[in-house]
Design a protein around this motif. Structure first.
Motif, PDB file in Angstrom:
ATOM      1  N   ASN A 131       3.612 -11.588  24.880  1.00 17.37           N
ATOM      2  CA  ASN A 131       4.730 -11.351  23.963  1.00 17.37           C
ATOM      3  C   ASN A 131       4.250 -11.122  22.537  1.00 17.37           C
ATOM      4  N   GLN A 132       3.219 -11.868  22.147  1.00  8.66           N
ATOM      5  CA  GLN A 132       2.692 -11.703  20.786  1.00  8.66           C
ATOM      6  C   GLN A 132       2.075 -10.323  20.596  1.00  8.66           C
ATOM      7  N   LEU A 133       1.319  -9.883  21.589  1.00  8.52           N
ATOM      8  CA  LEU A 133       0.700  -8.561  21.501  1.00  8.52           C
ATOM      9  C   LEU A 133       1.759  -7.459  21.467  1.00  8.52           C
ATOM     10  N   LEU A 134       2.817  -7.621  22.240  1.00  4.14           N
ATOM     11  CA  LEU A 134       3.910  -6.647  22.223  1.00  4.14           C
ATOM     12  C   LEU A 134       4.588  -6.621  20.862  1.00  4.14           C
ATOM     13  N   ALA A 135       4.777  -7.805  20.278  1.00  2.00           N
ATOM     14  CA  ALA A 135       5.386  -7.881  18.944  1.00  2.00           C
ATOM     15  C   ALA A 135       4.521  -7.177  17.912  1.00  2.00           C
ATOM     16  N   ASP A 136       3.211  -7.409  17.989  1.00  2.00           N
ATOM     17  CA  ASP A 136       2.292  -6.738  17.058  1.00  2.00           C
ATOM     18  C   ASP A 136       2.337  -5.225  17.243  1.00  2.00           C
ATOM     19  N   MET A 137       2.437  -4.798  18.512  1.00  2.48           N
ATOM     20  CA  MET A 137       2.493  -3.370  18.813  1.00  2.48           C
ATOM     21  C   MET A 137       3.734  -2.736  18.189  1.00  2.48           C
ATOM     22  N   LEU A 138       4.879  -3.402  18.337  1.00  2.00           N
ATOM     23  CA  LEU A 138       6.124  -2.873  17.785  1.00  2.00           C
ATOM     24  C   LEU A 138       6.060  -2.811  16.262  1.00  2.00           C
ATOM     25  N   LEU A 139       5.631  -3.900  15.641  1.00  3.21           N
ATOM     26  CA  LEU A 139       5.628  -3.947  14.180  1.00  3.21           C
ATOM     27  C   LEU A 139       4.595  -2.994  13.590  1.00  3.21           C
ATOM     28  N   GLU A 140       3.497  -2.788  14.310  1.00  5.63           N
ATOM     29  CA  GLU A 140       2.484  -1.851  13.820  1.00  5.63           C
ATOM     30  C   GLU A 140       3.022  -0.418  13.803  1.00  5.63           C
ATOM     31  N   LYS A 141       3.937  -0.116  14.730  1.00 10.01           N
ATOM     32  CA  LYS A 141       4.532   1.218  14.770  1.00 10.01           C
ATOM     33  C   LYS A 141       5.387   1.496  13.533  1.00 10.01           C
ATOM     34  N   VAL A 142       6.126   0.490  13.083  1.00  9.57           N
ATOM     35  CA  VAL A 142       7.069   0.710  11.981  1.00  9.57           C
ATOM     36  C   VAL A 142       6.510   0.261  10.632  1.00  9.57           C
ATOM     37  N   ILE A 143       5.566  -0.693  10.661  1.00  9.21           N
ATOM     38  CA  ILE A 143       4.985  -1.216   9.413  1.00  9.21           C
ATOM     39  C   ILE A 143       3.473  -1.311   9.596  1.00  9.21           C
ATOM     40  N   PRO A 144       2.756  -0.221   9.397  1.00 15.50           N
ATOM     41  CA  PRO A 144       1.296  -0.248   9.590  1.00 15.50           C
ATOM     42  C   PRO A 144       0.620  -1.242   8.649  1.00 15.50           C
ATOM     43  N   ASP A 145      -0.494  -1.782   9.097  1.00 14.99           N
ATOM     44  CA  ASP A 145      -1.281  -2.662   8.237  1.00 14.99           C
ATOM     45  C   ASP A 145      -1.728  -1.897   6.995  1.00 14.99           C
ATOM     46  N   PRO A 146      -1.734  -2.556   5.839  1.00 12.20           N
ATOM     47  CA  PRO A 146      -2.137  -1.859   4.607  1.00 12.20           C
ATOM     48  C   PRO A 146      -3.594  -1.427   4.652  1.00 12.20           C
ATOM     49  N   LYS A 147      -3.874  -0.313   3.993  1.00  4.44           N
ATOM     50  CA  LYS A 147      -5.245   0.187   3.910  1.00  4.44           C
ATOM     51  C   LYS A 147      -6.016  -0.579   2.841  1.00  4.44           C
ATOM     52  N   ASP A 148      -7.340  -0.520   2.944  1.00  3.34           N
ATOM     53  CA  ASP A 148      -8.179  -1.169   1.932  1.00  3.34           C
ATOM     54  C   ASP A 148      -7.957  -0.514   0.574  1.00  3.34           C
ATOM     55  N   PRO A 149      -7.996  -1.304  -0.507  1.00  2.76           N
ATOM     56  CA  PRO A 149      -7.845  -0.711  -1.841  1.00  2.76           C
ATOM     57  C   PRO A 149      -8.953   0.304  -2.115  1.00  2.76           C
ATOM     58  N   THR A 150      -8.600   1.420  -2.732  1.00  7.87           N
ATOM     59  CA  THR A 150      -9.589   2.440  -3.078  1.00  7.87           C
ATOM     60  C   THR A 150     -10.228   2.103  -4.425  1.00  7.87           C
ATOM     61  N   ASP A 151     -11.349   2.742  -4.707  1.00  6.18           N
ATOM     62  CA  ASP A 151     -12.004   2.535  -6.005  1.00  6.18           C
ATOM     63  C   ASP A 151     -11.067   2.933  -7.148  1.00  6.18           C
ATOM     64  N   LYS A 152     -10.310   4.006  -6.955  1.00  6.20           N
ATOM     65  CA  LYS A 152      -9.385   4.451  -8.006  1.00  6.20           C
ATOM     66  C   LYS A 152      -8.304   3.399  -8.253  1.00  6.20           C
ATOM     67  N   GLN A 153      -7.753   2.844  -7.195  1.00  5.14           N
ATOM     68  CA  GLN A 153      -6.726   1.818  -7.362  1.00  5.14           C
ATOM     69  C   GLN A 153      -7.278   0.609  -8.103  1.00  5.14           C
ATOM     70  N   LYS A 154      -8.508   0.219  -7.762  1.00  4.98           N
ATOM     71  CA  LYS A 154      -9.106  -0.944  -8.423  1.00  4.98           C
ATOM     72  C   LYS A 154      -9.390  -0.663  -9.893  1.00  4.98           C
ATOM     73  N   LYS A 155      -9.892   0.529 -10.185  1.00  4.23           N
ATOM     74  CA  LYS A 155     -10.194   0.863 -11.588  1.00  4.23           C
ATOM     75  C   LYS A 155      -8.917   1.043 -12.405  1.00  4.23           C
ATOM     76  N   ASP A 156      -7.884   1.589 -11.775  1.00  5.37           N
ATOM     77  CA  ASP A 156      -6.595   1.699 -12.470  1.00  5.37           C
ATOM     78  C   ASP A 156      -6.045   0.313 -12.805  1.00  5.37           C
ATOM     79  N   TYR A 157      -6.197  -0.615 -11.862  1.00  8.69           N
ATOM     80  CA  TYR A 157      -5.732  -1.992 -12.108  1.00  8.69           C
ATOM     81  C   TYR A 157      -6.523  -2.605 -13.260  1.00  8.69           C
TER      82      TYR A 157
END
Length: 336
Positions: A131-157
């Protein structure tokens, strides 16, 4: 693991621990009842885990109850949507995760004993993992895991917030030391240096974020360092001036960047040490890169959690959620 993960593995063990007289439903989700006993049992388990033997104040218990209620409501909404979409998970993936979780126990007997305490079977456990794996599968479809911060994003911050940095000559880090006994010869001292080189090499080889490396290095310090305080504080040294630790220390760390580990050095004539630089308040971007990376990851995770809550509220428009008891209705209840 997504928002429903917090109480997931506790949920199967609560089924046999319902409070006497508390089996009436306090919430219904898509006509599936959630009993007072189930909520209270999970709250008690979380309180024991978080309190570590200490009494949890009533206000904190209330917050745990709201957390558990929202998690359980979220679980049922996700289950309903999984059934509607007919999602399936590969059985080999389920078996692999079950095997990984079982390895957290000393042996199979200890695992089965824990299941028996809750009145559950290994089949129940496997179903909850599925059930947990199915829940992760569903949520990953609609809310993907965030990507790693890029160098540009870090330097802008950095450009936006660099004026907030307090610039000084202070540093911070983690030190491991081995004591030199009186009369110890040069070879014995070299052996200690080689041992510390090995610990440093292990840390350098790890492909992990600085936060994880710091945790691992502090655990190593707590285990092997002969500093009398290391077992308590993991060898962590917070904001200090390098020259306060003597000339040998100052020379050994002066060229280190944040995340780097010094070569072994003799300090004060009576110990051999290595030092991981974790903080350098010099106002240079590279010294704050890891901290900015961590902040941006936290922000992305918070945004993902908000998106998850919004998605669950959307599901609540399709699958009816009823709160039947005000004491089990969070101020920010899903579906309200």
């Amino acid at each position: 693991m997504k928002i429903i993960s917090l109480v997931f593995l506790l949920a199967f063990s609560a089924s046999a621990q319902l409070l006497s007289g508390g089996n009436f439903d306090v919430i219904k989700v898509n006509n599936v009842g959630i009993s007072q006993g189930k909520v209270d049992s999970l709250v008690r388990q979380l309180a024991i885990a978080q309190g570590q033997g200490q009494n949890v104040p009533p206000e904190a218990m209330t917050q745990l109850r709201w957390l558990v209620v929202n998690q359980l409501v979220g679980q049922e909404l996700v289950k309903a949507e999984i059934a509607k979409q007919g999602l399936k998970v590969n059985e080999k993936r389920v078996d692999s995760l079950v095997a990984t979780l079982k390895k957290q126990f000393p042996n199979d007997a200890a695992f089965r004993q824990e299941l028996q305490k809750s009145g559950s079977t290994e089949a129940d456990f496997k179903k909850h993992v599925e059930n947990q794996l199915l829940a992760d599968m569903l949520l990953e479809k609609v809310i993907p895991d965030p990507k790693d911060p890029t160098d540009k994003q870090k330097k802008d911050y950095w450009e936006k917030h660099k004026h907030e940095a307090i610039i000084s000559d202070t540093i911070g880090g983690i030190r491991i030391i081995l004591n030199i006994a009186k009369g110890e010869n040069a070879q014995a001292i070299q052996n200690k240096k080689d041992l510390l080189k090995g610990y440093a090499a292990q840390a350098r080889m790890a492909k992990a974020s600085l936060v994880v490396l710091m945790e691992q290095f502090a655990l190593t310090a707590a285990r092997v360092s002969e500093d009398p305080n290391a077992k308590r504080d993991g060898g962590i040294m917070k904001k200090f001036l390098p020259n306060s630790q003597g000339k040998e220390f100052e020379n050994a760390v002066k060229n280190l960047k944040v995340g780097e580990i010094s070569e072994p050095f003799v300090q004060d004539g009576n110990k051999v040490a290595i030092f991981m630089m974790t903080e350098k308040n010099d106002g240079k971007y590279e010294s704050y890169d890891h901290e900015i990376d961590y902040i941006l990851r936290l922000e992305a995770e918070r945004n993902r959690q908000l998106s998850t809550v919004n998605y669950l509220n959307q599901l609540a428009q399709t699958y009816k959620v009823q709160y039947l008891n005000k004491d089990y209705t969070p101020p920010e209840a899903i579906g309200k």
